[in-house]
Design an enzyme around this catalytic site. Structure first.
Site, PDB file in Angstrom:
ATOM      1  N   ASN A 156      -2.755 113.729  86.048  1.00 53.03           N
ATOM      2  CA  ASN A 156      -2.716 113.398  84.627  1.00 53.03           C
ATOM      3  C   ASN A 156      -4.160 113.433  84.130  1.00 53.03           C
ATOM      4  OD1 ASN A 156      -2.485 112.284  82.108  1.00 53.03           O
ATOM      5  ND2 ASN A 156      -1.351 110.461  82.774  1.00 53.03           N
TER       6      ASN A 156
ATOM      7  N   ARG B  63       0.955 116.487  84.181  1.00 53.91           N
ATOM      8  CA  ARG B  63       1.435 115.966  82.902  1.00 53.91           C
ATOM      9  C   ARG B  63       0.780 116.804  81.801  1.00 53.91           C
ATOM     10  NH1 ARG B  63      -0.715 111.041  79.424  1.00 53.91           N
ATOM     11  NH2 ARG B  63       0.907 111.054  77.868  1.00 53.91           N
TER      12      ARG B  63
ATOM     13  N   HIS C 229       5.616 110.542  75.108  1.00 49.31           N
ATOM     14  CA  HIS C 229       6.121 109.602  76.125  1.00 49.31           C
ATOM     15  C   HIS C 229       7.509 110.021  76.625  1.00 49.31           C
ATOM     16  CE1 HIS C 229       3.650 106.121  74.131  1.00 49.31           C
ATOM     17  NE2 HIS C 229       2.969 106.627  75.139  1.00 49.31           N
TER      18      HIS C 229
ATOM     19  N   ARG D 121      -3.688 102.272  67.263  1.00 45.79           N
ATOM     20  CA  ARG D 121      -3.183 103.186  66.231  1.00 45.79           C
ATOM     21  C   ARG D 121      -2.321 102.438  65.223  1.00 45.79           C
ATOM     22  NH1 ARG D 121      -0.931 106.747  70.684  1.00 45.79           N
ATOM     23  NH2 ARG D 121      -2.752 107.844  71.506  1.00 45.79           N
TER      24      ARG D 121
ATOM     25  N   GLU E 138       6.203 107.084  85.182  1.00 43.02           N
ATOM     26  CA  GLU E 138       6.048 108.468  84.727  1.00 43.02           C
ATOM     27  C   GLU E 138       5.639 109.394  85.868  1.00 43.02           C
ATOM     28  OE1 GLU E 138       3.820 106.575  81.409  1.00 43.02           O
ATOM     29  OE2 GLU E 138       4.399 108.356  80.289  1.00 43.02           O
TER      30      GLU E 138
END
Ligand code: ADP
Length: 406
Positions: A12, A96, A185, A246, A392
């Site tokens: 990743n 990823r 996601h 965010r 993940e």
């Protein structure tokens, strides 16, 4: 790939980081995990944990100029544990990749054409895809003979109906610039929605689930019978829930206002909304533990933290209501990721007052700490409310291995 090749290395790659896990798909065990931070700086740091040998965590500091240097350092650490990248037991590397656009709806074996296509998506994912591409190039250079698979964050969301994916803007402009809701996601939403069905003893096709992935980045999805029908992130990961840094949903006119009235540049607005908003913008902290501590301490500072918490929860409730309407029937709500798995007060507050929607949380069940998927709703709850830890890396490894061993 040889018959004994059951290991998958998951990479990743971020702009200045490289996270990795080496898994053995024979039993889905983790052989090694690690992280390189501050790539490109003098103070790069590699933290490597050799789980297979049960050895202690090892830390290496020192300049790593680029991802190539970082991956070579990782390879050296793995080799020191007898898990080198040249091992015939390594079946594939799974990457990823944040943005797969509309083209990549499934995990994909990477060749030159696929890499070119991922590069074509850089304009819609300028903050993420370039780093992912660097990781892929580096790994391919190191093991050109090994299958490398891209697993896309957007893929799970490509089943959204057109009316959920399209923004209500001029169609020609949207199409010319590939502007639509992609969602992110996805690997986590796929894994968690499937695990939630298993927790209920059902097949994914039988259940409707609202997944709340609440990490530093946060997103919600509505999953009907195993297929995503709506999600809160959009063209970029900025839309939707209140996140660590965010803003999530905001009137787009705020951006014009900031430029016209506050005199901010495009980059300044971008940074404000992506890095200086959400919880950190509201109260100066983006870690839910710290926010809870400040609330408990009380006073003026506690009130500021409480307001940030309340705004965060209010947004969650709005999405729970919206996705209940989208799904028509909700069988389960699943909380996952750092906040969702650990912050019982967030789960309690998000579900509080939703009895009319069939949702409730049992205080004792909610207080249990565990790494296992578990129900936190009362026995007679119409909607199952669950905590389902995400993984993940395991999902990327499983998808990668399924593709190369098929
Ligand atoms: P990322 O989006 O970076 O992958 P994670 O899913 O790891 O994020 O979530 C990180 C966040 O989880 C932290 O910023 C913090 O707010 C929250 N978190 C982690 N542990 C706890 C805890 N024990 N209690 C409350 N919140 C936690």
């Amino acid at each position: 790939m040889t018959a004994t090749a059951t290991r998958v290395l998951v990479l990743n790659s971020g702009s200045s980081s490289l996270k990795y896990q080496l898994l053995d798909m024979h039993d889905a065990s983790r052989l090694a995990v690690g992280l390189v931070e501050r790539i490109g700086e003098e103070t790069s740091r590699l933290v490597h944990t050799p789980l297979a040998t049960g050895g202690a965590k090892r830390e290496t500091e020192g300049a790593m100029a680029d991802h190539d240097a970082a991956l070579k350092a990782v390879a050296a650490e793995l080799a020191a544990d007898g898990l080198g990248l040249d091992s015939p037991q390594l079946a594939a590397i799974g990457h990823r990749v944040v943005h797969g656009g509309l083209k990549f709806t499934e995990p994909t074996v990477i060749d030159d054409a696929v890499l070119t296509e991922i590069e074509r998506l850089v304009p819609v994912a300028p903050l993420h895809n370039p780093a992912n591409i660097t990781g892929i190039r580096t790994a391919r250079a190191l093991r050109p003979d090994l299958p490398q698979v891209a697993v896309f964050d957007t893929a799970f969301h490509t089943t959204m109906p057109e009316y959920a994916a399209r923004y209500a803007i001029d169609v020609a402009t949207a199409d010319a610039h590939r502007i639509r809701r992609y969602g992110f996601h996805g690997t986590s939403h796929a894994y968690v929605s499937r695990k939630t069905a298993a927790l209920l003893g059902k097949d994914p096709s039988e259940v409707n689930v609202i997944v709340l992935h609440l990490g530093n980045g946060a997103s919600a999805s509505a999953v009907a019978g195993g297929r995503c029908v709506d999600t809160s992130m959009g063209l970029t990961p900025l839309e939707g829930l209140v996140m660590g840094t965010r803003s999530g949903d905001i009137d787009p006119a705020v951006t014009f206002h900031l430029k016209r009235v506050a005199g901010m540049s495009e980059d300044e607005v971008d940074e404000l909304l992506n890095k200086k908003s959400g919880l950190i913008g509201l109260c100066g902290d983006n870690d839910m533990r710290e926010i809870r501590r400040r609330i408990d301490a009380g006073g003026e500072d506690g009130a500021r933290a409480q307001l940030a918490f309340d705004i965060y929860i209010h947004r969650l409730k709005k999405y729970l209501g919206a996705y209940t309407a989208v799904l028509g029937r909700v069988d389960a709500v699943a909380f996952t990721a750092g906040v969702g798995e650990n912050a019982a007060p967030v789960r309690e507050a998000a579900i509080a007052g939703l009895a009319e929607m069939g949702m409730a949380v049992d205080a004792d069940r909610n207080a249990v700490r565990s790494d296992e998927p578990r129900l936190i709703s009362p026995e007679d709850s119409r909607v199952a409310v669950a905590v389902v830890p995400t993984d993940e890396e395991l999902e990327i490894a499983q998808q990668t291995y399924a593709l190369v061993s098929a």
